[in-house]
Structures are given as C-alpha cells and as structure tokens.
Write a protein that holds these residues in place. Structure first.
Motif, PDB file in Angstrom:
ATOM      1  N   THR A 299       6.004   7.628  -7.304  1.00 58.88           N
ATOM      2  CA  THR A 299       6.642   6.629  -6.444  1.00 58.88           C
ATOM      3  C   THR A 299       8.044   7.065  -6.052  1.00 58.88           C
ATOM      4  N   ARG A 300       8.815   7.541  -7.009  1.00 56.64           N
ATOM      5  CA  ARG A 300      10.187   7.996  -6.720  1.00 56.64           C
ATOM      6  C   ARG A 300      10.184   9.227  -5.823  1.00 56.64           C
ATOM      7  N   ALA A 301       9.280  10.156  -6.092  1.00 55.83           N
ATOM      8  CA  ALA A 301       9.203  11.376  -5.287  1.00 55.83           C
ATOM      9  C   ALA A 301       8.878  11.046  -3.837  1.00 55.83           C
ATOM     10  N   LEU A 302       7.949  10.135  -3.618  1.00 58.13           N
ATOM     11  CA  LEU A 302       7.593   9.782  -2.244  1.00 58.13           C
ATOM     12  C   LEU A 302       8.696   8.978  -1.561  1.00 58.13           C
ATOM     13  N   GLU A 303       9.420   8.206  -2.321  1.00 60.25           N
ATOM     14  CA  GLU A 303      10.555   7.478  -1.748  1.00 60.25           C
ATOM     15  C   GLU A 303      11.639   8.468  -1.293  1.00 60.25           C
TER      16      GLU A 303
ATOM     17  N   VAL B  67       0.206  15.161   1.085  1.00 60.52           N
ATOM     18  CA  VAL B  67       1.086  13.984   1.127  1.00 60.52           C
ATOM     19  C   VAL B  67       0.354  12.690   1.521  1.00 60.52           C
ATOM     20  N   PRO B  68      -0.520  12.694   2.546  1.00 57.28           N
ATOM     21  CA  PRO B  68      -1.206  11.422   2.859  1.00 57.28           C
ATOM     22  C   PRO B  68      -2.001  10.863   1.678  1.00 57.28           C
ATOM     23  N   GLU B  69      -2.648  11.740   0.913  1.00 57.92           N
ATOM     24  CA  GLU B  69      -3.398  11.277  -0.261  1.00 57.92           C
ATOM     25  C   GLU B  69      -2.458  10.794  -1.364  1.00 57.92           C
ATOM     26  N   LEU B  70      -1.294  11.422  -1.480  1.00 61.03           N
ATOM     27  CA  LEU B  70      -0.311  10.961  -2.464  1.00 61.03           C
ATOM     28  C   LEU B  70       0.175   9.563  -2.114  1.00 61.03           C
ATOM     29  N   HIS B  71       0.356   9.292  -0.827  1.00 64.68           N
ATOM     30  CA  HIS B  71       0.777   7.951  -0.408  1.00 64.68           C
ATOM     31  C   HIS B  71      -0.298   6.917  -0.736  1.00 64.68           C
ATOM     32  N   GLU B  72      -1.555   7.285  -0.564  1.00 68.30           N
ATOM     33  CA  GLU B  72      -2.645   6.368  -0.931  1.00 68.30           C
ATOM     34  C   GLU B  72      -2.622   6.102  -2.430  1.00 68.30           C
TER      35      GLU B  72
END
Length: 146
Positions: free
Chosen positions: A38-42, A21-26
């Motif tokens: 973007t939608r998945a992380l939101e 997850v931290p790398e996905l946010h980056e």
C-alpha cells in the motif's frame, strides 16, 4: 492511486513484488494487502504525478525555445519562473524516488511476509542396534510442561 500514469520505478516495483503495476493495484485494494504494498503504491502514484509535472515544464520550455518559435514571445521572466517550477518538481521527484527506493530495499521479501511461523519442533528418529536392550522408557515422549 491509479496505475494509468507510468513511473520510472514501475520495473522496480514489479521486480520486488513479482507482478505488473496494474495487478499490484488490484491486490492493494484487498483486505489482506500488505502495508508495504500500500505504501509503495502510494509513493509510486506521487512519483508518477511529479514526473508528469516535470514533463509538462520541460515540454513548455522546449516549445518556448523552439527554433521555429516567435522570438517576440520569448520572456526571461517566464523562463525564470519555469526554471523555478522545474527545480521544485525535480526535487519532489528525487525525494519520491529516494523514499520508494528505500522502502523497496528495506522491506522484507513478499514471500517471506506470507510464510507462516513454524511452531513445532522437528523430530528425529533413531534406530538402536539390536544387540543392546532398550531402556524401559526409551522412545516415550515427555508430557508437555505447563
């Protein structure tokens, strides 16, 4: 969108997108981030916040119902309010989990999204037996039609 708070669907996100997850946010802050990421992380950030609310209410009820707690402090009204609060938080959690799960199930795989479309036709080559002469235009490519 903060990766600081864990969610119960972090493993699903990592499995689908291939990164923690931290790398996905980056990756989500870059210009070429996919809308699905973007939608998945939101949705994940909403889920993490809702799960934190569920935990807070649960811990408050546990503390109120503790065998070491003061029986004089126990209040049916307070417990009813906490039950309503918990029900609302659980409904929200279930909704976010369902929405995120549906998004992860229906989106195209990340590797498929990045694959360029092949615009040329494959060509094949064949060798004719030397016994028969080749026609005069054999092997000449046709000019593309406008």
């Amino acid at each position: 969108m903060s990766p600081a708070k864990p969610s119960t669907m972090d493993a699903d996100l990592q499995q689908v997108f291939g990164y923690p997850v931290p790398e996905l946010h980056e990756a989500a802050v870059s210009q070429d981030a996919s809308p699905a990421l973007t939608r998945a992380l939101e949705l994940r950030s909403f889920l993490a916040l809702t799960e934190e609310q569920v935990t807070r209410v649960r811990d408050r009820v546990d503390a109120d119902m503790s065998p070491d707690g003061d029986m004089g402090e126990l209040s049916a009204d307070k417990l009813r309010f906490d039950a309503q609060w918990l029900e609302a938080a659980l409904d929200a959690r279930d909704g976010y989990r369902a929405a995120l799960g549906e998004l992860l199930r229906t989106m195209p795989p990340p590797r498929q999204q990045a694959r360029p479309v092949r615009m040329t036709q494959p060509t094949t080559t064949a060798t004719l037996a030397s016994a028969a002469p080749a026609p005069p235009r054999a092997g000449v490519a046709r000019a593309p039609r406008p």
